[in-house]
Design a protein around this motif. Structure first.
Motif, PDB file in Angstrom:
ATOM      1  N   UNK A  76      40.929 -10.591 -26.470  1.00 24.56           N
ATOM      2  CA  UNK A  76      40.501 -10.766 -27.859  1.00 24.56           C
ATOM      3  C   UNK A  76      39.399 -11.820 -27.920  1.00 24.56           C
ATOM      4  N   UNK A  77      38.381 -11.560 -28.721  1.00 21.75           N
ATOM      5  CA  UNK A  77      37.269 -12.491 -28.878  1.00 21.75           C
ATOM      6  C   UNK A  77      37.483 -13.343 -30.115  1.00 21.75           C
ATOM      7  N   UNK A  78      37.358 -14.664 -29.960  1.00 23.66           N
ATOM      8  CA  UNK A  78      37.512 -15.585 -31.082  1.00 23.66           C
ATOM      9  C   UNK A  78      36.255 -15.564 -31.941  1.00 23.66           C
ATOM     10  N   UNK A  79      36.353 -15.969 -33.216  1.00 17.07           N
ATOM     11  CA  UNK A  79      35.154 -16.053 -34.057  1.00 17.07           C
ATOM     12  C   UNK A  79      34.093 -16.948 -33.405  1.00 17.07           C
ATOM     13  N   UNK A  80      32.835 -16.533 -33.520  1.00 17.67           N
ATOM     14  CA  UNK A  80      31.744 -17.287 -32.906  1.00 17.67           C
ATOM     15  C   UNK A  80      31.633 -18.672 -33.526  1.00 17.67           C
ATOM     16  N   UNK A  81      31.455 -19.657 -32.684  1.00 24.23           N
ATOM     17  CA  UNK A  81      31.216 -21.017 -33.161  1.00 24.23           C
ATOM     18  C   UNK A  81      29.755 -21.158 -33.579  1.00 24.23           C
ATOM     19  N   UNK A  82      29.515 -22.003 -34.560  1.00 25.91           N
ATOM     20  CA  UNK A  82      28.144 -22.214 -35.038  1.00 25.91           C
ATOM     21  C   UNK A  82      27.467 -23.331 -34.250  1.00 25.91           C
ATOM     22  N   UNK A  83      27.633 -23.312 -32.969  1.00 28.08           N
ATOM     23  CA  UNK A  83      27.026 -24.317 -32.106  1.00 28.08           C
ATOM     24  C   UNK A  83      26.989 -23.781 -30.690  1.00 28.08           C
ATOM     25  N   UNK A  84      26.008 -24.182 -29.888  1.00 29.49           N
ATOM     26  CA  UNK A  84      26.106 -23.907 -28.455  1.00 29.49           C
ATOM     27  C   UNK A  84      27.333 -24.619 -27.881  1.00 29.49           C
ATOM     28  N   UNK A  85      27.913 -24.036 -26.857  1.00 30.27           N
ATOM     29  CA  UNK A  85      29.074 -24.629 -26.185  1.00 30.27           C
ATOM     30  C   UNK A  85      28.810 -24.592 -24.686  1.00 30.27           C
ATOM     31  N   UNK A  86      28.616 -25.763 -24.093  1.00 30.48           N
ATOM     32  CA  UNK A  86      28.254 -25.897 -22.675  1.00 30.48           C
ATOM     33  C   UNK A  86      29.389 -26.517 -21.877  1.00 30.48           C
ATOM     34  N   UNK A  87      29.790 -25.848 -20.806  1.00 31.92           N
ATOM     35  CA  UNK A  87      30.663 -26.466 -19.806  1.00 31.92           C
ATOM     36  C   UNK A  87      29.747 -27.023 -18.725  1.00 31.92           C
ATOM     37  N   UNK A  88      29.743 -28.343 -18.575  1.00 29.87           N
ATOM     38  CA  UNK A  88      28.763 -29.019 -17.732  1.00 29.87           C
ATOM     39  C   UNK A  88      29.067 -28.945 -16.237  1.00 29.87           C
ATOM     40  N   UNK A  89      30.288 -28.563 -15.853  1.00 28.13           N
ATOM     41  CA  UNK A  89      30.618 -28.587 -14.425  1.00 28.13           C
ATOM     42  C   UNK A  89      31.821 -27.691 -14.173  1.00 28.13           C
ATOM     43  N   UNK A  90      31.571 -26.548 -13.540  1.00 31.49           N
ATOM     44  CA  UNK A  90      32.668 -25.694 -13.092  1.00 31.49           C
ATOM     45  C   UNK A  90      32.189 -24.899 -11.882  1.00 31.49           C
ATOM     46  N   UNK A  91      33.130 -24.258 -11.226  1.00 34.61           N
ATOM     47  CA  UNK A  91      32.840 -23.457 -10.041  1.00 34.61           C
ATOM     48  C   UNK A  91      33.265 -22.019 -10.302  1.00 34.61           C
ATOM     49  N   UNK A  92      32.564 -21.069  -9.696  1.00 34.45           N
ATOM     50  CA  UNK A  92      32.921 -19.662  -9.797  1.00 34.45           C
ATOM     51  C   UNK A  92      32.956 -19.065  -8.398  1.00 34.45           C
ATOM     52  N   UNK A  93      33.969 -18.226  -8.159  1.00 30.87           N
ATOM     53  CA  UNK A  93      34.128 -17.647  -6.829  1.00 30.87           C
ATOM     54  C   UNK A  93      34.566 -16.190  -6.957  1.00 30.87           C
ATOM     55  N   UNK A  94      33.606 -15.281  -7.133  1.00 29.31           N
ATOM     56  CA  UNK A  94      33.969 -13.873  -7.267  1.00 29.31           C
ATOM     57  C   UNK A  94      34.651 -13.298  -6.029  1.00 29.31           C
ATOM     58  N   UNK A  95      34.413 -13.900  -4.869  1.00 31.96           N
ATOM     59  CA  UNK A  95      35.006 -13.389  -3.624  1.00 31.96           C
ATOM     60  C   UNK A  95      36.510 -13.626  -3.560  1.00 31.96           C
ATOM     61  N   UNK A  96      36.926 -14.827  -3.986  1.00 35.16           N
ATOM     62  CA  UNK A  96      38.324 -15.210  -3.825  1.00 35.16           C
ATOM     63  C   UNK A  96      39.049 -15.484  -5.145  1.00 35.16           C
ATOM     64  N   UNK A  97      38.277 -15.815  -6.188  1.00 35.84           N
ATOM     65  CA  UNK A  97      38.885 -16.233  -7.451  1.00 35.84           C
ATOM     66  C   UNK A  97      38.675 -15.217  -8.561  1.00 35.84           C
ATOM     67  N   UNK A  98      38.593 -15.707  -9.795  1.00 38.95           N
ATOM     68  CA  UNK A  98      38.474 -14.837 -10.961  1.00 38.95           C
ATOM     69  C   UNK A  98      37.027 -14.449 -11.240  1.00 38.95           C
ATOM     70  N   UNK A  99      36.087 -15.276 -10.814  1.00 41.82           N
ATOM     71  CA  UNK A  99      34.689 -14.925 -10.952  1.00 41.82           C
ATOM     72  C   UNK A  99      34.279 -14.629 -12.382  1.00 41.82           C
TER      73      UNK A  99
END
Length: 284
Positions: free
Chosen positions: A1-24
């Protein structure tokens, strides 16, 4: 389910993504569906991707994979993602303790890896660099070597006019590191302390998105960023914070009346530190 759009940009400044082993990309979709718009994706530690470097060019495989991940994430976001590339400071322990490198040899390899990362910044393919020092107890030689690597990253940040994200020990006073950056020609606000609390002297804090830390940062009114340090590791499903956290915490901050703090963290500070415009890059 998609939440209502926020009226602001939303930035996560530091995360990792691993399509090979994780959720990607499923993690990116979770972030987006809760209202997230922009990501700074930091390359995973080299050994997590099966890279045990012998020479600086060996880090290219890690960096290239990160660029591919960022391009894919950008396709899913209403804003975009940017890569942050560098060498995790914990590598020094693997090199010295497990692989028989001297601290000097480890320093040369890690500095070389960050120099390779800086090539991507120079070409416009990466936004910022990553460096730092261990957050755990090490020998004096390893500590001094890690500081030398960090200074090298600051010099490259100054040369290429880019920010440097730091992984360091927990502290609310890192003025010494900010002073080192200034001595290298990098403005102190372009040094970002990843995994920060709500108070920090010296670098710009990238605050872990826990309510208490965020409330402290919002009350202070100083520039700050928000992050999860999502690790995308199926073997550590509860580690750090999940990809939904930043948009959820932005909603909470807005409900608590911290509209100015939200704009500070997601529009003004990203522009000041990284030179990015999270409003102009947002496709509503």
């Amino acid at each position: 389910m998609t939440a209502p759009q926020l009226e602001t940009p939303v930035l996560d400044d530091h995360l990792h993504l691993d399509p090979r082993h994780g959720r990607g990309m499923a993690a990116v979709e979770d972030f987006r569906n809760l209202g997230g718009t922009h990501l700074l994706v930091v390359n995973k530690p080299s050994w997590h991707l099966g890279v045990e470097p012998e020479e600086p060019d060996d880090f290219r495989a890690v960096f290239e994979e990160t660029l591919e991940i960022v391009a894919e994430a950008s396709e899913l976001l209403p804003g975009r993602a940017w890569p942050v590339l560098g060498v995790h400071p914990g590598l020094i322990s693997r090199l010295v303790d497990d692989r028989g490198f001297t601290p000097k040899e480890a320093c040369e390899l890690m500095c070389g890896g960050i120099s390779v990362a800086a090539e991507y910044v120079a070409d416009g393919d990466a936004l910022a660099l990553k460096s730092g020092r261990p957050h755990y107890e090490v020998t004096e030689a390893v500590w001094e070597t890690s500081n030398e690597v960090t200074r090298h990253a600051f010099s490259l940040g100054a040369e290429h006019d880019c920010a440097v994200q730091l992984h360091t020990e927990a502290s609310e006073d890192l003025r010494e590191l900010a002073e080192w950056a200034t001595e290298c020609g990098l403005e102190s606000h372009c040094v970002v302390k990843h995994y920060a609390s709500g108070r920090l002297r010296g670098p710009t804090p990238s605050v872990m998105s826990e309510r208490e830390r965020l409330e402290r940062a919002a009350e202070r009114g100083d520039p700050f960023l928000m992050e999860t340090d999502f690790v995308d590791d199926p073997d550590r499903p509860g580690a750090v914070l999940g990809p939904k956290t930043v948009p959820r915490r932005v909603r909470w901050l807005l409900e608590e009346g911290y509209e100015d703090a939200v704009r500070l963290a997601h529009v003004e500070t990203p522009r000041r530190v990284y030179g990015i415009d999270t409003e102009a890059t947002l496709d509503r």
